[in-house]
Design an enzyme around this catalytic site. Structure first.
Site, mmCIF file in Angstrom:
data_model
loop_
_atom_site.group_PDB
_atom_site.id
_atom_site.type_symbol
_atom_site.label_atom_id
_atom_site.label_comp_id
_atom_site.label_asym_id
_atom_site.label_seq_id
_atom_site.Cartn_x
_atom_site.Cartn_y
_atom_site.Cartn_z
ATOM 1 N N CYS A 21 -2.505 9.507 2.517
ATOM 2 C CA CYS A 21 -1.792 8.959 1.124
ATOM 3 C C CYS A 21 -2.736 9.306 0.009
ATOM 4 O O CYS A 21 -2.256 9.364 -0.993
ATOM 5 C CB CYS A 21 -1.599 7.531 1.315
ATOM 6 S SG CYS A 21 -3.261 6.509 2.038
ATOM 7 N N GLU A 79 0.997 -1.253 -0.030
ATOM 8 C CA GLU A 79 -0.026 0.128 0.053
ATOM 9 C C GLU A 79 0.926 1.281 -0.070
ATOM 10 O O GLU A 79 1.503 1.616 0.979
ATOM 11 C CB GLU A 79 -0.953 -0.031 1.280
ATOM 12 C CG GLU A 79 -1.932 -1.157 1.299
ATOM 13 C CD GLU A 79 -3.088 -0.997 0.463
ATOM 14 O OE1 GLU A 79 -3.108 -0.016 -0.226
ATOM 15 O OE2 GLU A 79 -3.833 -2.037 0.443
#
Ligand code: NAD
Length: 478
Positions: free
Chosen positions: A254, A220
């Site tokens: 993010c 990720e």
């Protein structure tokens, strides 16, 4: 086993603990969903009872407002838990699938089995959410876990370690605190799966280490998530949503908008609306954002300097400061900042910003915006604000990204029914809900045949004329 074994004791204790976890994982492989549900329920109970402790720990780490902790750390993990608890029996059940005629008479099934001993390496920016949400998926799938939270959020990492010590034996779930040196020691072990959340640069190191044992990985990662705003968008609504998505967590998200690509016709109006939205959201009392309790801080001095350096470089190269720019190094404070006329070759357009600075770039035709995105590595998220169906179709079909939100941003993270993750440079493998369970499971294909029967017997050797005719038939009709 002494509880202290979960503390960061390098070398032998890690290897010993790993062995213990391997033994436990072999026992857990034989369990049904009931035992896994029990683990998830006790985790759920702990989180509900310690909401205030979670808020306090993360406030100490980077002054994140309690309400933001509730929404982006506690709620997200509880919703992941609720979803897993409601669906685990269904997910764990062997699922019958169809079979070709060549396998007539047999039964084909898919069974999800735990991968075994899993490693979770977490970043600092959502220090509870990004450590515990993958833990939920790993436990739902029946794995034992070693978790390494980030060294940059010592208060939250300690809370996570305390939680794990209270709820689990170290041979079931263990926390190792520490920096990259501990991570690298852990990465030498032959884990059955590694779930890494962090930067693309460290993602490469993790993948290289995983390759030594052919360990599967979920990566990720981050990157530059663009936002396109066309001339049909509702600009007040757009500005409010972008200001929220960009500046919560002080821009250290993010999937936060990294830069804007705005139709030139509406640039000025959008910037005006953004200024208003920033003040409305983060300076509700009118005392200055630096005095507001609704705005978090940058995690540490290193990141504070890095983001300021990106901002200064852009301004030196001719970018215009539209709002913000004020900073205080003693508090790692940087105001929500908008810059326009940003040269496309400035550093801020090359690196992930991961902080409260939002560059605004313009385009004249949508194709230019699409090419700007396609010239860069595939982003984790992409946002489009538009009322035009033609533009929505064009962006969806002509770009590639981990996720997309149309007329909103960041909220795609909150739906456990949607896969979450990146593509290529922004990562691979998916998480959340069933996809998280799947990431930590081996999807085992099973064929159950009747004793004394097999549909493929007519094609066994020796290859007589009759067998050859049977093979011809197989190729022709099946
Ligand atoms: P990072 O890559 O620096 O660190 C992540 C973890 O890796 C930490 O636990 C750290 O101790 C460890 N680590 C650091 N260097 C290492 C090394 N050389 N070897 C092994 N382990 C090492 O990332 P960060 O600064 O904590 O987080 C920010 C990055 O994470 C951003 O790029 C952001 O976009 C990304 N991110 C992605 C997601 C997502 O869901 N895709 C979520 C949050 C953050």
């Amino acid at each position: 086993m002494p509880a202290s074994i979960t503390s960061a004791k390098p070398g032998q204790s890690i290897k010993r603990l790993f062995k213990h976890q391997q033994n436990t994982s072999r026992l857990w492989r034989q369990e049904g969903p009931q035992a896994r549900l029990k683990r998830l329920i006790k985790l759920q109970k702990w989180i509900r009872e310690h909401r205030k402790d979670i808020q306090d720990a993360i406030y100490k780490d980077f002054k994140k407002p309690a309400e933001e902790v509730d929404l982006s750390e506690v709620y997200v993990v509880l919703s992941e838990l609720k979803h897993a608890i409601s669906n685990l029996r269904k997910w764990s059940r062997p699922r019958k699938v169809e079979a070709p005629l060549a396998l007539v008479g047999s039964q084909s099934l898919i069974q999800y089995e735990p991968k075994g001993v899993c490693l979770i390496i977490a970043p600092w920016n959502f220090p509870f959410n990004l450590s515990v949400a993958p833990l939920v998926s790993a436990l739902a799938a029946g794995n034992t876990v070693i978790l390494k939270p980030s060294e940059l959020t010592p208060n939250c990492s300690q809370l996570v370690e305390n939680m794990v010590l209270e709820l689990f034996e170290p041979s079931e779930v263990a926390v190792f605190q520490g920096d990259k040196h501990i991570a690298q020691q852990l990465l030498r072990l032959p884990f059955d799966h590694i779930f890494f959340t962090g930067s693309p640069a460290v993602g490469k190191i993790v993948m290289k280490a995983a390759a030594q044992h052919l360990t599967s990985v979920t990566l990720e990662l981050g990157g530059k998530s663009p936002v396109i705003v066309d001339s049909t968008a509702d600009l007040a609504d757009t500005a409010e949503k972008i200001a929220w998505g960009k500046f919560i967590n002080c821009g250290q998200t993010c999937i936060a908008p990294d830069y804007l690509l705005v139709d030139k016709e509406v640039e000025e109006e959008l910037i005006d609306e953004l200024r208003l939205a920033i003040d409305r959201l983060f300076d509700g009392e009118g005392l200055g954002i630096e005095n507001s309790t609704d705005y978090a801080r940058i995690i540490n001095r290193e990141h504070f300097d890095r983001i300021n350096m990106l901002l200064e470089d852009a301004l030196d190269q001719g970018a215009i400061l539209e709002t913000g720019g004020l900073s205080d190094h003693t508090d790692h404070y940087l105001a929500p900042t908008l810059i326009s006329r940003v040269p496309s070759n400035s550093l801020i357009m090359e690196k992930e910003i991961f902080g409260p600075v939002l560059p605004v770039l313009t385009y004249e035709h949508l194709e230019e915006a699409i090419s700007t995105i396609n010239e860069r590595p595939k982003p984790l998220a992409l946002y489009l604000f538009s009322r035009s169906q033609v533009h929505k179709n064009a962006v969806l079909t002509q770009t590639s990204s981990g996720s997309v939100a149309i007329n909103d941003c960041v909220v795609q993270f909150m739906n456990p029914y949607l896969p979450f993750g990146g593509t290529n440079h922004s990562g691979f493998g998916k998480s959340h809900g069933f996809r998280g369970f799947q990431a930590f499971s081996n999807e085992k294909g099973i064929v159950k045949q009747k004793v004394g029967l097999t549909s493929v017997k007519p094609v066994y050797p020796p290859y007589t004329n009759l067998v050859r005719s049977a093979i011809d038939l197989l190729l022709k009709y099946f």
